[in-house]
Design a protein around this motif. Structure first.
Motif, PDB file in Angstrom:
ATOM      1  N   GLN A  34       0.847  -1.197   0.000  1.00 37.37           N
ATOM      2  CA  GLN A  34       0.000   0.000   0.000  1.00 37.37           C
ATOM      3  C   GLN A  34       0.881   1.244   0.000  1.00 37.37           C
ATOM      4  O   GLN A  34       1.729   1.410   0.877  1.00 37.37           O
ATOM      5  CB  GLN A  34      -0.911   0.013   1.234  1.00 37.37           C
ATOM      6  N   GLY A  51      -2.401   6.034  -2.222  1.00 34.84           N
ATOM      7  CA  GLY A  51      -3.630   5.280  -2.462  1.00 34.84           C
ATOM      8  C   GLY A  51      -3.564   4.144  -3.462  1.00 34.84           C
ATOM      9  O   GLY A  51      -4.601   3.569  -3.808  1.00 34.84           O
ATOM     10  N   THR A 100      -7.774   3.501  -2.999  1.00 35.32           N
ATOM     11  CA  THR A 100      -8.526   4.454  -2.181  1.00 35.32           C
ATOM     12  C   THR A 100      -9.450   5.261  -3.084  1.00 35.32           C
ATOM     13  O   THR A 100      -9.231   5.355  -4.295  1.00 35.32           O
ATOM     14  CB  THR A 100      -7.597   5.413  -1.416  1.00 35.32           C
TER      15      THR A 100
END
Length: 138
Positions: free
Chosen positions: A100, A104, A125
């Motif tokens: 990650q 995002g 995200t």
């Protein structure tokens, strides 16, 4: 102005074509023994032999397998699925499994046979998905 392609200069065109065909699942178009393209809907990855440098000012303008500044990036629909499918093939090239990123994306980093850094990423995200045009990937 539109960015159309990125070209990798290599001493082994066949090896890079094979590598990129394997990781993308797409067939490259090889126009000559010294030049090929892997086209996507957004841009093209070109692969050129060191012999093509004569058309760009000579051998001194670029060097095969010397890149340490550019990351070749591919947006994919599901980076975890791609990693699962290519894990064994990429083992020798792996830099970082899907991770990650603060902006995002989930990113899978590896190097091609010439040492060029490649990033397969999926926006995950809401903000990253919006930045990518509202789509998680191709």
């Amino acid at each position: 102005m539109d960015l159309i392609s990125t070209r990798i200069i290599t001493a082994d065109v066949k090896k890079l074509i094979s590598f990129y065909e394997q990781i993308t699942g797409q067939k490259a178009i090889q126009y000559t023994p010294d030049f090929a393209e892997l086209r996507t809907t957004v841009a093209t990855l070109a692969i050129g032999s060191t012999r093509t440098l004569q058309f760009f000012g000579g051998e001194g303008v670029a060097g095969a397998a010397q890149n340490r500044t550019v990351i070749i990036e591919f947006r994919v629909k599901d980076v975890e699925e791609v990693y699962s499918r290519l894990k064994e093939f990429l083992a020798a090239y792996l830099v970082q499994p899907p991770t990650q990123m603060p902006w995002g994306n989930r990113s899978l980093l590896f190097r091609d046979p010439d040492g060029n850094l490649v990033n397969f990423f999926t926006p995950v995200t809401t903000e990253a998905i919006q930045r990518s045009g509202g789509d998680k990937g191709a």
